[in-house]
Design a protein around this motif. Structure first.
Motif, PDB file in Angstrom:
ATOM      1  N   GLN A 182      45.968  49.385  36.947  1.00  0.00           N
ATOM      2  CA  GLN A 182      44.577  49.145  36.537  1.00  0.00           C
ATOM      3  C   GLN A 182      44.454  47.917  35.640  1.00  0.00           C
ATOM      4  O   GLN A 182      43.409  47.278  35.582  1.00  0.00           O
ATOM      5  CB  GLN A 182      44.007  50.366  35.802  1.00  0.00           C
ATOM      6  CG  GLN A 182      44.044  51.638  36.613  1.00  0.00           C
ATOM      7  CD  GLN A 182      43.583  51.403  38.034  1.00  0.00           C
ATOM      8  OE1 GLN A 182      42.515  50.852  38.278  1.00  0.00           O
ATOM      9  NE2 GLN A 182      44.424  51.782  38.991  1.00  0.00           N
ATOM     10  N   LEU A 183      45.558  47.606  34.924  1.00  0.00           N
ATOM     11  CA  LEU A 183      45.480  46.507  33.961  1.00  0.00           C
ATOM     12  C   LEU A 183      45.179  45.178  34.659  1.00  0.00           C
ATOM     13  O   LEU A 183      44.545  44.295  34.077  1.00  0.00           O
ATOM     14  CB  LEU A 183      46.783  46.413  33.161  1.00  0.00           C
ATOM     15  CG  LEU A 183      47.103  47.680  32.364  1.00  0.00           C
ATOM     16  CD1 LEU A 183      48.400  47.521  31.588  1.00  0.00           C
ATOM     17  CD2 LEU A 183      45.976  48.050  31.402  1.00  0.00           C
ATOM     18  N   ASP A 184      45.617  45.050  35.938  1.00  0.00           N
ATOM     19  CA  ASP A 184      45.345  43.820  36.694  1.00  0.00           C
ATOM     20  C   ASP A 184      43.855  43.501  36.740  1.00  0.00           C
ATOM     21  O   ASP A 184      43.452  42.342  36.695  1.00  0.00           O
ATOM     22  CB  ASP A 184      45.856  43.956  38.144  1.00  0.00           C
ATOM     23  CG  ASP A 184      47.361  44.115  38.188  1.00  0.00           C
ATOM     24  OD1 ASP A 184      48.004  43.824  37.155  1.00  0.00           O
ATOM     25  OD2 ASP A 184      47.881  44.536  39.236  1.00  0.00           O
ATOM     26  N   HIS A 185      43.037  44.570  36.847  1.00  0.00           N
ATOM     27  CA  HIS A 185      41.587  44.348  36.954  1.00  0.00           C
ATOM     28  C   HIS A 185      40.996  43.728  35.689  1.00  0.00           C
ATOM     29  O   HIS A 185      39.904  43.171  35.713  1.00  0.00           O
ATOM     30  CB  HIS A 185      40.866  45.671  37.225  1.00  0.00           C
ATOM     31  CG  HIS A 185      41.273  46.316  38.513  1.00  0.00           C
ATOM     32  ND1 HIS A 185      41.406  45.606  39.678  1.00  0.00           N
ATOM     33  CD2 HIS A 185      41.583  47.604  38.804  1.00  0.00           C
ATOM     34  CE1 HIS A 185      41.783  46.436  40.642  1.00  0.00           C
ATOM     35  NE2 HIS A 185      41.909  47.641  40.138  1.00  0.00           N
ATOM     36  N   PHE A 186      41.724  43.892  34.578  1.00  0.00           N
ATOM     37  CA  PHE A 186      41.159  43.425  33.313  1.00  0.00           C
ATOM     38  C   PHE A 186      41.539  41.983  33.004  1.00  0.00           C
ATOM     39  O   PHE A 186      40.997  41.386  32.088  1.00  0.00           O
ATOM     40  CB  PHE A 186      41.616  44.332  32.162  1.00  0.00           C
ATOM     41  CG  PHE A 186      41.017  45.700  32.248  1.00  0.00           C
ATOM     42  CD1 PHE A 186      39.781  45.967  31.660  1.00  0.00           C
ATOM     43  CD2 PHE A 186      41.660  46.715  32.929  1.00  0.00           C
ATOM     44  CE1 PHE A 186      39.213  47.221  31.749  1.00  0.00           C
ATOM     45  CE2 PHE A 186      41.092  47.970  33.030  1.00  0.00           C
ATOM     46  CZ  PHE A 186      39.871  48.224  32.442  1.00  0.00           C
ATOM     47  N   GLU A 187      42.487  41.445  33.783  1.00  0.00           N
ATOM     48  CA  GLU A 187      42.927  40.082  33.518  1.00  0.00           C
ATOM     49  C   GLU A 187      41.786  39.104  33.743  1.00  0.00           C
ATOM     50  O   GLU A 187      41.213  39.028  34.833  1.00  0.00           O
ATOM     51  CB  GLU A 187      44.103  39.736  34.445  1.00  0.00           C
ATOM     52  CG  GLU A 187      45.326  39.260  33.685  1.00  0.00           C
ATOM     53  CD  GLU A 187      46.541  39.267  34.584  1.00  0.00           C
ATOM     54  OE1 GLU A 187      46.647  38.345  35.395  1.00  0.00           O
ATOM     55  OE2 GLU A 187      47.348  40.210  34.464  1.00  0.00           O
ATOM     56  N   GLY A 188      41.440  38.393  32.714  1.00  0.00           N
ATOM     57  CA  GLY A 188      40.382  37.387  32.833  1.00  0.00           C
ATOM     58  C   GLY A 188      38.991  37.963  33.013  1.00  0.00           C
ATOM     59  O   GLY A 188      38.049  37.223  33.301  1.00  0.00           O
ATOM     60  N   ALA A 189      38.865  39.296  32.880  1.00  0.00           N
ATOM     61  CA  ALA A 189      37.548  39.897  33.057  1.00  0.00           C
ATOM     62  C   ALA A 189      36.740  39.785  31.768  1.00  0.00           C
ATOM     63  O   ALA A 189      37.299  39.657  30.682  1.00  0.00           O
ATOM     64  CB  ALA A 189      37.699  41.360  33.457  1.00  0.00           C
ATOM     65  N   VAL A 234      28.246  52.259  48.571  1.00  0.00           N
ATOM     66  CA  VAL A 234      29.653  52.352  48.147  1.00  0.00           C
ATOM     67  C   VAL A 234      30.218  50.966  47.830  1.00  0.00           C
ATOM     68  O   VAL A 234      30.974  50.811  46.875  1.00  0.00           O
ATOM     69  CB  VAL A 234      30.506  53.077  49.218  1.00  0.00           C
ATOM     70  CG1 VAL A 234      31.981  53.036  48.861  1.00  0.00           C
ATOM     71  CG2 VAL A 234      30.049  54.520  49.367  1.00  0.00           C
ATOM     72  N   VAL A 235      29.806  49.939  48.613  1.00  0.00           N
ATOM     73  CA  VAL A 235      30.341  48.598  48.338  1.00  0.00           C
ATOM     74  C   VAL A 235      29.914  48.083  46.968  1.00  0.00           C
ATOM     75  O   VAL A 235      30.529  47.173  46.425  1.00  0.00           O
ATOM     76  CB  VAL A 235      29.927  47.540  49.392  1.00  0.00           C
ATOM     77  CG1 VAL A 235      30.631  47.784  50.707  1.00  0.00           C
ATOM     78  CG2 VAL A 235      28.427  47.490  49.565  1.00  0.00           C
ATOM     79  N   GLN A 236      28.865  48.673  46.415  1.00  0.00           N
ATOM     80  CA  GLN A 236      28.367  48.176  45.124  1.00  0.00           C
ATOM     81  C   GLN A 236      29.011  48.870  43.932  1.00  0.00           C
ATOM     82  O   GLN A 236      28.688  48.562  42.786  1.00  0.00           O
ATOM     83  CB  GLN A 236      26.854  48.342  45.067  1.00  0.00           C
ATOM     84  CG  GLN A 236      26.191  47.604  46.211  1.00  0.00           C
ATOM     85  CD  GLN A 236      24.702  47.474  46.018  1.00  0.00           C
ATOM     86  OE1 GLN A 236      24.247  47.016  44.978  1.00  0.00           O
ATOM     87  NE2 GLN A 236      23.953  47.875  47.017  1.00  0.00           N
ATOM     88  N   ILE A 237      29.918  49.831  44.198  1.00  0.00           N
ATOM     89  CA  ILE A 237      30.614  50.498  43.086  1.00  0.00           C
ATOM     90  C   ILE A 237      31.440  49.456  42.340  1.00  0.00           C
ATOM     91  O   ILE A 237      32.274  48.780  42.936  1.00  0.00           O
ATOM     92  CB  ILE A 237      31.544  51.620  43.603  1.00  0.00           C
ATOM     93  CG1 ILE A 237      30.724  52.721  44.270  1.00  0.00           C
ATOM     94  CG2 ILE A 237      32.402  52.178  42.485  1.00  0.00           C
ATOM     95  CD1 ILE A 237      31.567  53.800  44.943  1.00  0.00           C
ATOM     96  N   PRO A 238      31.211  49.309  41.033  1.00  0.00           N
ATOM     97  CA  PRO A 238      32.000  48.323  40.285  1.00  0.00           C
ATOM     98  C   PRO A 238      33.445  48.795  40.085  1.00  0.00           C
ATOM     99  O   PRO A 238      33.693  49.995  39.940  1.00  0.00           O
ATOM    100  CB  PRO A 238      31.276  48.233  38.948  1.00  0.00           C
ATOM    101  CG  PRO A 238      30.459  49.452  38.850  1.00  0.00           C
ATOM    102  CD  PRO A 238      30.204  49.983  40.222  1.00  0.00           C
ATOM    103  N   LEU A 239      34.373  47.856  40.080  1.00  0.00           N
ATOM    104  CA  LEU A 239      35.782  48.200  39.874  1.00  0.00           C
ATOM    105  C   LEU A 239      36.000  48.858  38.516  1.00  0.00           C
ATOM    106  O   LEU A 239      36.914  49.656  38.349  1.00  0.00           O
ATOM    107  CB  LEU A 239      36.652  46.944  40.000  1.00  0.00           C
ATOM    108  CG  LEU A 239      36.750  46.364  41.405  1.00  0.00           C
ATOM    109  CD1 LEU A 239      37.670  45.165  41.408  1.00  0.00           C
ATOM    110  CD2 LEU A 239      37.232  47.406  42.399  1.00  0.00           C
ATOM    111  N   ALA A 240      35.142  48.515  37.568  1.00  0.00           N
ATOM    112  CA  ALA A 240      35.277  49.101  36.229  1.00  0.00           C
ATOM    113  C   ALA A 240      35.181  50.620  36.305  1.00  0.00           C
ATOM    114  O   ALA A 240      35.948  51.340  35.649  1.00  0.00           O
ATOM    115  CB  ALA A 240      34.199  48.557  35.303  1.00  0.00           C
TER     116      ALA A 240
END
Lengths: 486, 138
Positions: free
Chosen positions: A137-144, A314-320
């Motif tokens: 999950q940490l990958d999603h936070f890089e540069g976010a 469903v496509v609009q679900i944010p990765l967060a």
């Protein structure tokens, strides 16, 4: 405990309970199937097709009614490099091969082999799995931006506190719906499921993976398929035992192994990734009142139906929001009890657990970690088991008391015989075997030799505290001697 | 007065003290009976399967955990051990209300401190929803 009639197997606690539980599970499965696809590096549709195929197939052929299987984190983590290096088609082929291996495993009734995976390795396995899911999950936070953090925190907040308000809807779903709603409404530009790839707009179709049917292909996919097959069965049989316990019923582990195999063969041909049983989802299922096969069938079909109907949302679900769900999954997968009680368990068990976890975290491969854990425990076991401790206390000048602590068998008898003082000045010795166990003829012989050696020096020997199996062994050996005419 | 007593116990020190109080209540009336009920929730089931493996081993280990409680009651009163699966609060309430107990005895805190911090204690839920008198041992 019995497996029950066909009707019982399907309907468990009744049609209504099964259908409701199936719907709850479907709702909880959707975010996980998408998130596990993202971990594996494939389009969300691959995980969703897998969840659909596996849940439906296993409903018919699984050995543990009431258990839920689908795309899982453990399996997703094993396929990352295969997907990155060779692409999706090879993953599908590996998935089919995984299934074939699992069917063979079940046909040859090898589920009892799982007994050789020590408990501390299993604990290490689930802990490592939890850590890897969290790290992914940490990958999603890089540069976010800050929104990513805020939405993930909000999702976790809802996931953990919503059950206080109501337990009838999975709180993960509530979190997804609320966060998605806020993102759409505020128009904040965080990344969404749609950015990660395609979602299904049709039912999965039967396709043969487009790979060259050569030995080279097999050489590429076989190691992956083997790890997937082993890890899948490990998690599935562990989950089956948990469901057995929760529902107070027994299940056929070899049938479950074959069922997992059929399900993976099917999902591979229908464009899904390899999967296995899911502990968290199975617990949700049983807690929601299900105990039969119907709930798994309902879960699979409802999941597919919802995706086809609501794909645009469903496509609009944010990765967060998904990251929030995955963090919850990793927290509940982790066996916290093993950390809180680590100072209480034997040091070797703790070492095996820690080695399993660290091997996995370093190699990112659950199967290597399990292998390392199994080997280390075997070494510890061999070292521990062949050690016999003999302590002696002089009761008075004429008596000595020996206490034997350990396992007596061919590897330990030499040390055992050497541990006594045969040229003693006492008249009587007691050999206390309360903490010992005799395992084979060598042990019986050794005990006899110790007695004889003492008696040669005119010391009377009393053997006390033989446990039941050990004394039976001694009697059998004595009977065999008589029969042999000695 | 207290002929049929339900004692919720998980083997913790709290539940051993609860057993002492249950025994005191049982001694008021002749021929009273105590049902020791140990409830295994899904989290405990998961942890214990990981720790002990096979199911027959689990039953033994669970009985073993209750030995401290049994020691209090042994040779003093008639009792029976029940190991039940489910969520602690609702399962206990259901059992108490369906079986006409004269009193329910629970410890205020069990082995699972973390859970009671997050979800509120089982004993309060039980006290609220059980129809017969409830004794919470502090």
């Amino acid at each position: 405990m019995k497996t029950g009639t066909l009707k019982q197997q399907w309907l468990g606690n009744g049609v209504k309970a099964e259908v409701l539980a199936g719907i709850v599970v479907a709702l909880a499965l959707i975010p996980e199937a998408i998130a596990f696809s993202i971990i594996a590096g494939v389009d969300p549709q691959v995980g969703l097709y897998a969840a659909f195929c596996i849940a439906v197939v296993i409903a018919f052929v699984g050995g543990r009614p009431g258990m839920i299987s689908g795309a899982t984190g453990a399996m997703a983590l094993l396929m990352v490099t295969l997907v990155a290096n060779e692409g999706l088609e090879y993953l599908l082929a590996a998935t089919v091969l995984t299934g074939i291996l699992q069917v063979l495993f079940g046909v040859f009734k090898l589920s009892s082999v799982m007994k050789f995976v020590p408990r501390s390795v299993l604990v290490g396995f689930v802990n490592a799995l939890a850590i890897l899911i969290f790290m992914a999950q940490l990958d999603h936070f890089e540069g976010a931006g800050w929104q990513m953090y805020a939405f993930t925190a909000a999702a976790l907040f809802i996931i953990y506190l919503f059950p206080k308000v109501s337990k009838s809807v999975p709180s993960t779903l509530v979190a997804i719906v609320v966060i998605t709603g806020v993102v759409i409404f505020t128009g904040s530009g965080v990344s969404t499921v749609g950015d990660m790839g395609a979602l299904p707009d049709t039912l999965p179709m039967f396709l043969i993976p487009e790979i060259p049917l050569t030995f080279e292909t097999l050489a590429i996919i076989f190691p992956y398929a083997l790890s997937l097959a082993m890890v899948g069965l490990l998690e599935s049989l562990l989950t089956a035992t948990i469901v057995d316990d929760m529902t107070q019923s027994d299940s056929d582990k070899d049938k479950e192994s074959r069922g997992q195999g059929y399900a993976n063969v099917a999902t591979g041909f229908f464009g899904g990734m390899a999967g296995c049983a899911m502990i968290g989802q199975s617990v949700i299922n049983v807690k929601s009142g299900a105990a039969g096969r119907l709930s798994s069938l309902v879960a699979g079909t409802v999941l597919m139906g919802m995706i086809l109907l609501l794909g645009d949302l469903v496509v609009q679900i944010p990765l967060a929001a998904l990251a929030g769900v995955m963090i919850m999954v990793s927290i509940s997968t982790f066996d916290w009890n093993s950390v809180f009680t680590i100072h209480k368990v034997p040091k070797t068990d703790a070492a095996v657990m820690v080695v399993t976890v660290s091997t996995v975290v370093i190699t990112h491969d659950l199967s290597i970690g399990v292998l390392a854990g199994v080997i280390l425990s075997a070494i510890f076991f061999a070292a521990k088991i062949s050690k016999v401790k003999v302590t002696n206390i002089a009761e008075d000048t004429a008596k000595r008391h020996y206490e034997v602590d350990g396992q007596l068998f061919f590897a330990s008898v030499t040390d055992f015989i050497k541990s006594f003082k045969y040229d003693d000045t006492v008249e009587e010795v007691t050999i206390d075997l309360n903490k010992a166990h005799l395992w084979d003829d060598s042990a019986v012989d050794a005990l006899e030799r110790v007695k004889t050696k003492f008696e040669q020096n005119d010391i009377t020997v009393h053997v006390v505290g033989l446990n039941k199996e050990s004394s039976e062994l001694v009697e059998r050996a004595a009977a065999a001697m008589k029969a042999g005419g000695h | 007065m207290y002929k049929k007593i339900l004692l919720a116990a998980d083997g913790s020190d709290h539940s051993i003290r609860a057993a002492e109080h249950a025994l005191a209540l049982a001694n008021i009336t002749a021929n009273s009976h105590i049902d020791i009920v140990n409830i295994i929730d899904s989290e405990t089931a998961k942890t214990e399967v990981l720790k002990f493996g096979e199911s027959h081993m689990l039953d033994d280990k669970r009985r073993e955990k209750l030995h401290g409680v049994e020691d209090v009651l042994k040779s003093e009163v008639s009792y029976e051990v029940h190991i039940v699966h489910g969520e602690p609060g609702p399962t206990l309430v259901k059992r108490a209300n369906e079986n006409d107990y004269d009193v329910v005895v629970v410890g205020s805190r069990g082995l699972n401190n973390l859970q009671s911090m997050v979800l509120g204690s089982v004993s309060h839920k039980v006290a609220k929803r059980v129809n017969c008198p409830v004794m919470i041992i502090k």
